[in-house]
Scaffold this motif. Sequence first.
Motif: not given
Length: 277
Positions: A53-75
């Motif tokens: 999940d990608a959120t911005a502006f206190n979750a007013k904007k939300h999108q699921v970006i497949e693969g983001k979690g895997v990358l953030n875990n590694r980075i």
Amino acid sequence: MGHIERSEHINFMDFNNTRYIPMSRRRRIYEGKAKVLYEGPEPGTLIQHFKDDATAFNAKKHQVIEGKGVLNNRISEYLFQHLNDIGVPTHFIRRLNMREQLIREVEIVPLEVVVRNVAAGSLSQRLGIEEGTQLPRSIIEFYYKNDQLNDPMVSEEHVTAFGWATPQEIDDIMALAIRVNDFLTGLFLGIGIRLVDFKMECGRLFENEMMRIIVADEISPDSCRLWDIKSNEKLDKDRFRRDLGGLLEAYTEVAKRLGILMENERPLGAGPVLVKG
Ligand code: 5GP
């Protein structure tokens, strides 16, 4: 074959020396916008799970970006492991799998600690300083972690008066923030990236009657501004906040430059895989 007790069964599934508890049986401790915390295998540990999940502006904007979690875990693993290695204490113990890492349980200090090297984002808006202006020195800011209030900026006076942290803890947090900033600035400079600013969180670790402040949460392109040195291209969450597109490609580029991903590796291994006989 004898009867296998339930607890023995779990022990058979030992994962990297960690008692592996199937996801369905785990106790969920906390769910945030981009991460979930589960009870860990040993007392004093937790499992940190990175969502897409990608959120911005206190979750007013939300999108699921497949693969983001895997990358953030590694980075985040890479950055926290290096911080541990140079003696900056963090909650990170080890990565468990594509999306999860084992961490120490801490009492989170309810502050977002932002360190800025270059003007951008809310600093530029608030003070009318053009984005990209080098700051005369690194600046540390505190924001009170409170979604209902939109994480307002607060001063040290607020922090101590309302008991969010003691004066000694503020000193410890600022010392950690400076060390993290110096280390990350150099690390990213070495791979052609300017660390414009970042957010970190700290926690209280209780060990043998002692308490110390350590770095917690995550450090990833979700919580940093990272600009390519030459082109100034944004390689961070501003791609999502500002509808620039290409977020996954940008995070993949950061991971590749850090040497975490091979040139042709995909973060998720998504798509058909050719298995050679
Ligand atoms: P700004 O105050 O300019 O919006 O953000 C400063 C820095 O802190 C940026 O690198 C931004 O990504 C990070 N930051 C501030 N608040 C948050 C937050 O609530 N979540 C995350 N992931 N990063 C934040």
